[in-house]
Design a protein around this motif. Structure first.
Motif, PDB file in Angstrom:
ATOM      1  N   VAL A  68       0.835  -1.200   0.000  1.00 13.13           N
ATOM      2  CA  VAL A  68       0.000   0.000   0.000  1.00 13.13           C
ATOM      3  C   VAL A  68       0.874   1.256   0.000  1.00 13.13           C
ATOM      4  O   VAL A  68       1.770   1.390   0.826  1.00 13.13           O
ATOM      5  CB  VAL A  68      -0.921   0.010   1.249  1.00 13.13           C
ATOM      6  N   ASP A  69       0.595   2.158  -0.973  1.00 13.83           N
ATOM      7  CA  ASP A  69       1.279   3.459  -0.957  1.00 13.83           C
ATOM      8  C   ASP A  69       0.708   4.275   0.198  1.00 13.83           C
ATOM      9  O   ASP A  69      -0.485   4.200   0.463  1.00 13.83           O
ATOM     10  CB  ASP A  69       0.999   4.222  -2.261  1.00 13.83           C
ATOM     11  N   ASP A  70       1.553   5.046   0.833  1.00 12.97           N
ATOM     12  CA  ASP A  70       1.079   5.923   1.914  1.00 12.97           C
ATOM     13  C   ASP A  70       0.389   5.134   3.024  1.00 12.97           C
ATOM     14  O   ASP A  70      -0.649   5.547   3.542  1.00 12.97           O
ATOM     15  CB  ASP A  70       0.081   6.955   1.369  1.00 12.97           C
ATOM     16  N   TYR A  71       0.965   3.995   3.358  1.00 14.62           N
ATOM     17  CA  TYR A  71       0.353   3.061   4.311  1.00 14.62           C
ATOM     18  C   TYR A  71      -0.099   3.738   5.617  1.00 14.62           C
ATOM     19  O   TYR A  71      -1.267   3.660   5.986  1.00 14.62           O
ATOM     20  CB  TYR A  71       1.356   1.948   4.601  1.00 14.62           C
ATOM     21  N   GLU A  72       0.838   4.423   6.284  1.00 14.62           N
ATOM     22  CA  GLU A  72       0.509   5.023   7.587  1.00 14.62           C
ATOM     23  C   GLU A  72      -0.580   6.086   7.450  1.00 14.62           C
ATOM     24  O   GLU A  72      -1.487   6.160   8.276  1.00 14.62           O
ATOM     25  CB  GLU A  72       1.763   5.607   8.251  1.00 14.62           C
ATOM     26  N   ALA A  73      -0.487   6.898   6.389  1.00 15.70           N
ATOM     27  CA  ALA A  73      -1.485   7.955   6.191  1.00 15.70           C
ATOM     28  C   ALA A  73      -2.861   7.341   5.945  1.00 15.70           C
ATOM     29  O   ALA A  73      -3.874   7.820   6.465  1.00 15.70           O
ATOM     30  CB  ALA A  73      -1.088   8.829   5.013  1.00 15.70           C
TER      31      ALA A  73
END
Ligand SMILES: CSCCC(=O)C(=O)O
Ligand SMILES: [Fe+2]
Length: 180
Positions: A68-73
């Motif tokens: 996933v791109d930008d997982y934490e966000a």
């Protein structure tokens, strides 16, 4: 579940855990099915649900940092309390995670999703999502037609879907009172 959480991935049942029945979830407009997650590509029961409810759209979502791109966000957004104008339909195929929904008294109910669990959250219900300490879930997402994932963060008391949801809660409640 407890109102205030430090680590969202922990269960947070509190000192005196209270368990919520499926009936009570149904009273909130939340629908639930138990399906066979090993057979999702060829599942008659799933196909019937999709056909009868018009869920033409389907995709699979693998939630782990590698995919996933930008997982934490993304995870942060998922855990921000919100509503949608449409149903949120999620079917857990692998892993696990928590869907939290608000009950009638505005308390959080934590739904621990495991493989085979499918839920439909009605439009307008306040909810959020987090992974648990296993840090992995594979979800099927269903939708009627072209998907709209727009989240409206709380407060949304003037949103038409919110108003409609509160009206439907009242109707479910009145029916329950009549039945007794
Ligand atoms: C990852 S699915 C659950 C998160 C959520 O509430 C949403 O996608 O709107
Ligand atoms: Fe959502």
């Amino acid at each position: 579940m407890e109102e205030n959480v430090e680590d969202q991935r922990l269960p947070h049942k509190g000192n005196a855990p209270e368990y919520v029945s499926m009936d009570k979830l149904a009273d909130l407009g939340v629908l639930y099915w138990k399906l066979n997650p090993n057979n999702y590509e060829n599942d008659e029961e799933l196909n019937k649900i999709r056909e009868s409810r018009g869920y033409s759209y389907m995709d699979l979502l693998d939630l782990c940092p590698e995919k996933v791109d930008d997982y934490e966000a993304k995870l942060k957004n998922f855990f921000t309390e919100h509503i949608h104008a449409d149903e949120e339909i999620r079917y857990c195929l692998e892993g696990s995670g928590y869907f939290d929904v608000r009950d009638k008294d505005d308390r959080w109910v934590r739904i621990w999703m495991k493989p085979g669990d499918m839920i439909i959250l009605p439009p307008g219900i306040y909810h959020r999502f987090t992974l648990d300490t296993n840090n992995y879930i594979k979800l099927m997402r269903l939708f009627i037609g072209e998907p709209v994932w727009t989240a409206y963060n709380r407060p949304q008391e003037e949103h038409p879907a919110r108003k409609e949801y509160l009206k439907s809660l009242k109707e479910i409640n009145e029916r329950a009172v009549e039945a007794h």
